[in-house]
Design a protein around this motif. Structure first.
Motif, short mmCIF file in Angstrom:
data_model
loop_
_atom_site.label_atom_id
_atom_site.label_comp_id
_atom_site.label_asym_id
_atom_site.label_seq_id
_atom_site.Cartn_x
_atom_site.Cartn_y
_atom_site.Cartn_z
N VAL A 111 0.83 -1.21 0.00
CA VAL A 111 0.00 0.00 0.00
C VAL A 111 0.86 1.25 0.00
O VAL A 111 0.57 2.22 -0.72
CB VAL A 111 -0.95 -0.01 1.22
N THR A 112 1.96 1.25 0.77
CA THR A 112 2.84 2.42 0.80
C THR A 112 3.51 2.63 -0.55
O THR A 112 3.61 3.77 -1.03
CB THR A 112 3.91 2.24 1.90
N ILE A 113 3.96 1.55 -1.19
CA ILE A 113 4.61 1.68 -2.51
C ILE A 113 3.61 2.19 -3.54
O ILE A 113 3.93 3.11 -4.32
CB ILE A 113 5.20 0.33 -2.93
N VAL A 114 2.41 1.63 -3.55
CA VAL A 114 1.40 2.07 -4.51
C VAL A 114 1.01 3.53 -4.24
O VAL A 114 0.87 4.34 -5.17
CB VAL A 114 0.17 1.16 -4.45
N GLY A 115 0.86 3.89 -2.97
CA GLY A 115 0.56 5.28 -2.65
C GLY A 115 1.66 6.23 -3.08
O GLY A 115 1.38 7.34 -3.56
N LEU A 116 2.92 5.81 -2.93
CA LEU A 116 4.04 6.63 -3.38
C LEU A 116 4.02 6.81 -4.89
O LEU A 116 4.22 7.92 -5.40
CB LEU A 116 5.35 5.98 -2.93
N VAL A 117 3.77 5.73 -5.62
CA VAL A 117 3.70 5.83 -7.09
C VAL A 117 2.58 6.75 -7.51
O VAL A 117 2.76 7.62 -8.38
CB VAL A 117 3.53 4.42 -7.69
N PHE A 118 1.41 6.60 -6.92
CA PHE A 118 0.28 7.47 -7.27
C PHE A 118 0.59 8.93 -6.93
O PHE A 118 0.26 9.84 -7.71
CB PHE A 118 -0.97 7.02 -6.52
N ALA A 119 1.21 9.17 -5.78
CA ALA A 119 1.51 10.55 -5.38
C ALA A 119 2.50 11.20 -6.34
O ALA A 119 2.35 12.38 -6.69
CB ALA A 119 2.08 10.57 -3.96
N VAL A 120 3.49 10.44 -6.79
CA VAL A 120 4.47 10.99 -7.74
C VAL A 120 3.82 11.23 -9.09
O VAL A 120 4.06 12.26 -9.74
CB VAL A 120 5.67 10.04 -7.86
N LEU A 121 2.98 10.29 -9.53
CA LEU A 121 2.35 10.44 -10.84
C LEU A 121 1.37 11.60 -10.88
O LEU A 121 1.22 12.27 -11.92
CB LEU A 121 1.63 9.15 -11.22
N THR A 122 0.68 11.87 -9.77
CA THR A 122 -0.29 12.96 -9.77
C THR A 122 0.37 14.32 -9.92
O THR A 122 -0.31 15.30 -10.26
CB THR A 122 -1.12 12.95 -8.48
N GLU A 123 1.67 14.40 -9.66
CA GLU A 123 2.37 15.66 -9.86
C GLU A 123 2.71 15.90 -11.33
O GLU A 123 3.12 17.00 -11.70
CB GLU A 123 3.66 15.69 -9.04
N ARG A 124 2.54 14.88 -12.17
CA ARG A 124 2.98 14.98 -13.55
C ARG A 124 1.85 14.82 -14.56
O ARG A 124 2.12 14.74 -15.76
CB ARG A 124 4.05 13.92 -13.83
N ILE A 125 0.62 14.68 -14.11
CA ILE A 125 -0.48 14.48 -15.03
C ILE A 125 -1.50 15.61 -14.87
O ILE A 125 -1.56 16.27 -13.84
CB ILE A 125 -1.19 13.13 -14.78
N ARG A 126 -2.25 15.79 -15.92
CA ARG A 126 -3.36 16.73 -15.84
C ARG A 126 -4.52 16.06 -15.11
O ARG A 126 -4.59 14.85 -14.97
CB ARG A 126 -3.80 17.14 -17.24
N TRP A 127 -5.43 16.87 -14.63
CA TRP A 127 -6.57 16.38 -13.88
C TRP A 127 -6.13 15.57 -12.66
O TRP A 127 -6.71 14.53 -12.33
CB TRP A 127 -7.49 15.50 -14.76
N ALA A 128 -5.07 16.04 -12.00
CA ALA A 128 -4.55 15.34 -10.83
C ALA A 128 -5.60 15.29 -9.72
O ALA A 128 -5.70 14.29 -9.00
CB ALA A 128 -3.27 16.01 -10.33
N THR A 129 -6.38 16.35 -9.57
CA THR A 129 -7.39 16.39 -8.52
C THR A 129 -8.45 15.33 -8.73
O THR A 129 -8.87 14.64 -7.78
CB THR A 129 -8.04 17.78 -8.46
N VAL A 130 -8.86 15.14 -9.97
CA VAL A 130 -9.86 14.12 -10.27
C VAL A 130 -9.30 12.73 -9.99
O VAL A 130 -9.98 11.87 -9.42
CB VAL A 130 -10.31 14.24 -11.74
N PHE A 131 -8.04 12.53 -10.37
CA PHE A 131 -7.41 11.23 -10.12
C PHE A 131 -7.33 10.94 -8.62
O PHE A 131 -7.64 9.83 -8.17
CB PHE A 131 -6.01 11.22 -10.74
N LYS A 132 -6.93 11.93 -7.85
CA LYS A 132 -6.85 11.75 -6.39
C LYS A 132 -8.23 11.45 -5.81
O LYS A 132 -8.38 10.62 -4.90
CB LYS A 132 -6.27 12.99 -5.74
N LEU A 133 -9.25 12.13 -6.33
CA LEU A 133 -10.61 11.91 -5.83
C LEU A 133 -11.06 10.48 -6.10
O LEU A 133 -11.63 9.82 -5.22
CB LEU A 133 -11.57 12.91 -6.49
N VAL A 134 -10.77 9.98 -7.30
CA VAL A 134 -11.18 8.62 -7.65
C VAL A 134 -10.45 7.59 -6.80
O VAL A 134 -11.05 6.63 -6.31
CB VAL A 134 -10.93 8.36 -9.15
#
Length: 461
Positions: A111-134
């Protein structure tokens, strides 16, 4: 009155106002020590109900559980540490201990590794807020509802279970299996084929230049492919060729000749056919849409026509997610779905607090993005990652809902928290053993809680 040349003491001039405004010294010389004033008593009066409730709901159960853990099931006989040693005895208890160890090691790490990957990716994609919400949305669902959802996801039937439906779809993209579960020859001695260990074998021997008829019965209509065509007679067999027809020897409404393709009878496509001599396969073929097959380059000799038993087994149905082997990883997968959003949000907050100057300096010095991530980002995020990991460890030690709902009471999925409930209330009726497991869980959670408290105090300083 003072004389004209009389000097005024400094305290009466510069410090006069301070001396006047200064509060009188408290008796006893303890000016730095403040006594309990009526407003403080009033605050304690308002806090008293909360303190009493906390003591009744937290302190009393802990003390009672510790005392109860030293008594037997009836509560009348003192057994010492027998309940604690019993946690590590018996098959069900050992399985619960093993599964809890797997949970503690695997779940928080993944869970920590997946959360880290998601957190890093959300800094580099558009619609990061929508992704975090989902990703964070499953946190709004209770563990009970999540368990019900994944109980349906892991259904064995691909028509009901999403996981197996996806696996079957991917499997069929690369290999389409056509099978006819339960099919077999006609009973009695009139059929030209017989059943042999799950396979269907011809009664007589065939050689190159001959044709074989393989009639089958006991086929459910839903197993007949939609592209099946009416059964056709075997193709002409020339030199070095062995042909035949495999068909569903059943005419709707009755009539027709047995052991011969009739009008209205369906060919069986996709069946694998073998020519066997002395247990060795010398030629193979697969039936066409009308059930016919042709084996080419058949050596001289006589052969039995065999339909392997794989033709009559159930088609690929995906994995048995709730079986003995995969049930614990499957439940951990549902836990990942729920808690990855929590890890992502905390780690993303830590990433936002990292000074960008350090990252830019590393890039200017020629570091690649992977080196920046591994040598700069990860060390600066270490405190946040540790807090997330320890918090998840505490949560994992108490996991109950998902295991109870998805596992459905399967002992192979049990963990210590579920075993505690089972021993106490779920049929074991031994609150002494259940209390011992509860105290053991409390002792396991306590170091992680103290670590988190110490880390928070260090961050405040």
């Amino acid at each position: 009155m003072k004389a004209p040349n009389e000097e005024v003491p400094p305290a009466a001039t510069a410090g006069g106002a301070a001396a006047i405004d200064a509060p009188p010294a408290r008796p006893g010389g303890h000016g730095a020590r403040e006594r309990l004033t009526p407003p403080s008593w009033l605050a304690l009066t308002f806090l008293l109900p909360a303190l009493l409730l906390l003591g009744f709901l937290v302190v009393y159960p802990i003390v009672y559980s510790v005392i109860r853990s030293f008594f037997d099931a009836s509560g009348g006989s003192f057994v010492g540490v027998d309940n604690y040693t019993g946690v590590f005895k018996g098959h069900d208890n050992l399985v619960a201990v093993r599964n809890t160890a797997i949970w503690v090691v695997v779940a928080p790490t993944v869970v920590t590794i997946v959360g880290l990957v998601f957190a890093v990716l959300t800094e580099r994609i558009r619609w990061a807020t929508v992704f975090k919400l989902v990703v964070f949305m499953p946190m709004a669902i209770s563990f009970l509802a999540s368990g019900v959802i994944f109980r349906l996801v892991y259904q064995q039937d691909p028509d009901k279970g999403v996981a197996n439906a996806a696996m079957v779809a991917v499997h069929d993209m690369f290999r389409q299996d056509t099978t006819y579960p339960g099919a077999g020859p006609r009973n009695g001695g009139s059929s030209p084929v017989r059943q042999d260990g799950g396979a269907v074998v011809s009664v007589r021997q065939y050689s190159a230049g001959q044709s074989a008829l393989v009639p089958l019965l006991k086929i459910k209509p839903e197993y007949v492919p939609k592209d099946a065509e009416p059964a056709a007679p075997p193709p002409a067999a020339g030199p070095g060729r062995l042909t035949g027809t495999v068909w569903f020897d059943f005419t709707r409404g009755g009539g027709g000749q047995q052991n011969a393709p009739n009008s209205g009878e369906s060919g069986l496509p996709g069946i694998r056919v073998e020519a066997v001599q002395g247990g060795r396969v010398v030629a193979r073929a697969t039936t066409e849409a009308d059930g016919t097959f042709t084996m080419r380059k058949v050596p001289a000799g006589t052969y039995a026509i065999r339909l392997p038993k794989d033709n009559f087994t159930t088609a690929y149905q995906g994995a048995e997610w709730l079986g003995d082997t995969l049930i614990t990883p499957a439940i951990i997968g549902s836990y990942l779905w729920v808690w990855s959003g929590f890890a992502m949000v905390l780690i993303a907050a830590g990433l936002a607090a990292i000074p960008r100057d350090a990252l830019e300096a590393a890039r200017v010095d020629g570091a690649t993005e992977w080196q920046v991530f591994r040598r700069v980002t990860i060390p600066l995020l270490a405190p946040v990652l540790m807090v997330v990991l320890v918090t998840l460890v505490i949560n994992v030690l108490k996991v109950f809902d998902l295991v109870y709902i998805i596992g459905g009471g399967d002992p192979n999925a049990s963990v210590l928290a579920l075993q505690m409930w089972t021993e106490s209330f779920g049929g074991g009726n031994d609150q002494g053993a259940g209390s011992a497991i509860a105290v053991l869980l409390f002792l396991l959670v306590l170091p992680a809680m103290l670590f988190n408290i110490r880390r928070l105090r260090q961050e405040r300083k």
